[in-house]
Design a protein around this motif. Structure first.
Motif, PDB file in Angstrom:
ATOM      1  N   ASP A 105       0.877  -1.178   0.000  1.00 13.16           N
ATOM      2  CA  ASP A 105       0.000   0.000   0.000  1.00 13.16           C
ATOM      3  C   ASP A 105       0.916   1.230   0.000  1.00 13.16           C
ATOM      4  OD1 ASP A 105      -1.620   2.188   0.593  1.00 13.16           O
ATOM      5  OD2 ASP A 105      -2.971   1.017   1.858  1.00 13.16           O
ATOM      6  N   VAL A 107       1.112   4.426   0.467  1.00 14.78           N
ATOM      7  CA  VAL A 107       0.411   5.602   0.983  1.00 14.78           C
ATOM      8  C   VAL A 107       1.192   6.889   0.656  1.00 14.78           C
ATOM      9  CG1 VAL A 107      -0.495   6.747   3.046  1.00 14.78           C
ATOM     10  CG2 VAL A 107      -0.536   4.245   2.879  1.00 14.78           C
ATOM     11  N   ASN A 133      -5.118   4.433  -3.727  1.00 11.77           N
ATOM     12  CA  ASN A 133      -6.128   5.326  -4.308  1.00 11.77           C
ATOM     13  C   ASN A 133      -5.599   5.890  -5.629  1.00 11.77           C
ATOM     14  OD1 ASN A 133      -4.578   7.685  -3.756  1.00 11.77           O
ATOM     15  ND2 ASN A 133      -5.403   7.793  -1.672  1.00 11.77           N
ATOM     16  N   GLU A 136      -2.277   7.850  -5.648  1.00  9.48           N
ATOM     17  CA  GLU A 136      -1.109   6.991  -5.393  1.00  9.48           C
ATOM     18  C   GLU A 136      -0.777   6.111  -6.596  1.00  9.48           C
ATOM     19  OE1 GLU A 136      -2.224   6.843  -0.643  1.00  9.48           O
ATOM     20  OE2 GLU A 136      -2.911   5.256  -1.978  1.00  9.48           O
ATOM     21  N   VAL A 158      -2.154  11.949   1.956  1.00 11.73           N
ATOM     22  CA  VAL A 158      -2.642  10.570   1.832  1.00 11.73           C
ATOM     23  C   VAL A 158      -3.955  10.473   1.051  1.00 11.73           C
ATOM     24  CG1 VAL A 158      -1.547   9.964   4.035  1.00 11.73           C
ATOM     25  CG2 VAL A 158      -3.988  10.540   3.993  1.00 11.73           C
ATOM     26  N   CYS A 215      -6.336   1.714   4.176  1.00 11.72           N
ATOM     27  CA  CYS A 215      -5.271   0.871   4.757  1.00 11.72           C
ATOM     28  C   CYS A 215      -5.859  -0.459   5.241  1.00 11.72           C
ATOM     29  CB  CYS A 215      -4.612   1.586   5.931  1.00 11.72           C
ATOM     30  SG  CYS A 215      -3.891   3.187   5.520  1.00 11.72           S
TER      31      CYS A 215
HETATM   32 MG   LIG Z   1      -4.499   4.975   1.502  1.00  8.98          MG
END
Ligand SMILES: [Mg+2]
Ligand SMILES: Nc1ncnc2c1ncn2[C@@H]1O[C@H](COP(=O)(O)OP(=O)(O)O)[C@@H](O)[C@H]1O
Ligand SMILES: Cc1ncsc1CCOP(=O)(O)O
Length: 286
Positions: A105, A107, A133, A136, A158, A215
């Motif tokens: 992930d 972030v 997302n 990202e 984030v 997350c």
């Molecule tokens: Mg996130």
């Protein structure tokens, strides 16, 4: 005209997602999480409600050993520092040595040099799934050279400022370039291995108003990696979480304050009928 010699892979079905959830509950996988301080409790509660066993283990001295006993590993770069980065790299390499699947992930990838370099170094260690997302995924695709660089307006820290539809092409390009499955989230979620692109609907507009639900979704996706191949795991996790999010959001008329608790309750009670009522798939031609 001759019939094709190889069948196309089957499109996802609610029954297949329900079967993956049943397999997860039967297996109760141990999921090793190196995740951020904000996300630890909700990620552990989501994993427990889903039917998995969470463990938050980030000390460099023990991550390699733990990666060997866990069924899957989730690495989330949300609250980075030097020792954590070292532990993340060691854990990912150990998971690879032990043949354990792991998820990244990324972030706020793209927000700072530390995050971008760490996300890229981890990507080079070949996660089975990258879950992020839109901001990202666009940033990571740009950093990896799979797509043009993401604009500064795609993210605020984030949070994504871009919609997931705008990032679907970057997700496919990233999956192809990195040889991974990308789980891209937003109002519509997408799962792609670079050859197929599946859109998953559901969820609730309150979800971005409760921190760390993305997350926790990454943690849940890691649990599915213990019982299904990466694309199926991503689709199952996104569908189960979308259905649970829709149910939970409907139980929160006053706002997102209780959403994490309702989400956990909805995950615990998830069944095939609820999945059918609240999650949908569309296979998109590439
Ligand atoms: Mg996130
Ligand atoms: N506008 C929305 N409508 C419905 N579901 C959403 C919406 N935005 C995000 N979600 C859901 O919230 C969860 C977290 O996704 P997202 O907010 O993109 O991740 P992150 O928290 O990492 O930014 C996913 O299950 C996603 O489907
Ligand atoms: C607010 C925040 N700051 C560092 S990590 C984090 C949690 C981010 O959670 P999510 O990516 O699920 O929104």
């Amino acid at each position: 005209m001759t019939a094709p010699t190889t069948a196309l892979p089957p499109s996802p079905t609610i029954a297949a997602v329900a079967a993956a959830l049943a397999a997860l509950r039967a297996r109760r996988p141990l999921v090793h999480n190196i995740t951020n301080y904000v996300a630890m409790t909700i990620s552990a509660n989501v994993l427990l409600s889903l039917g998995a066993s969470p463990a938050m283990v980030h000390a460099g001295e023990e991550v390699e050993e733990f990666a060997g006993i866990a069924d899957a590993l989730v690495i989330n770069i949300g609250t980075l520092s030097g020792p954590w980065i070292d532990a993340m790299l060691r854990a990912a390499a150990a998971a690879n040595r032990h043949g354990k699947p792991w998820l990244l992930d990324p972030v706020a990838a793209g927000a700072t040099r530390l995050r971008s370099e760490t996300a890229l170094a981890l990507l080079h260690l070949k996660p089975a799934i990258v879950r992020g997302n839109a901001g990202e995924i666009m940033a990571l695709a740009g950093l990896a050279g799979a797509a043009s660089a993401a604009s500064a307006e795609a993210s605020r820290g984030v949070d994504s400022l871009a919609g997931s539809d705008a990032a679907a092409a970057a997700a496919v390009a990233l999956a192809r370039q990195a040889g991974t499955v990308v789980a891209l989230t937003g109002e519509t979620d997408y799962a792609t291995d670079g050859t197929r692109l599946i859109a998953i609907t559901g969820g609730h507009p309150l979800m971005p108003l409760s921190t760390a639900l993305g997350c926790a979704l990454s943690a849940a996706t890691g649990a599915f990696l213990a019982v299904a191949p990466p694309l199926e795991a991503a689709v199952a996790a996104l569908a189960v979480y979308s259905a649970a999010g829709a149910v939970a959001g409907a139980r929160c008329p006053g706002g997102a304050g209780h959403l994490p608790a309702e989400l956990c309750d909805a995950l615990l009670a998830m069944d095939e009928a609820t999945l059918a009522a609240h999650a949908g798939f569309t296979e998109i031609d590439l």
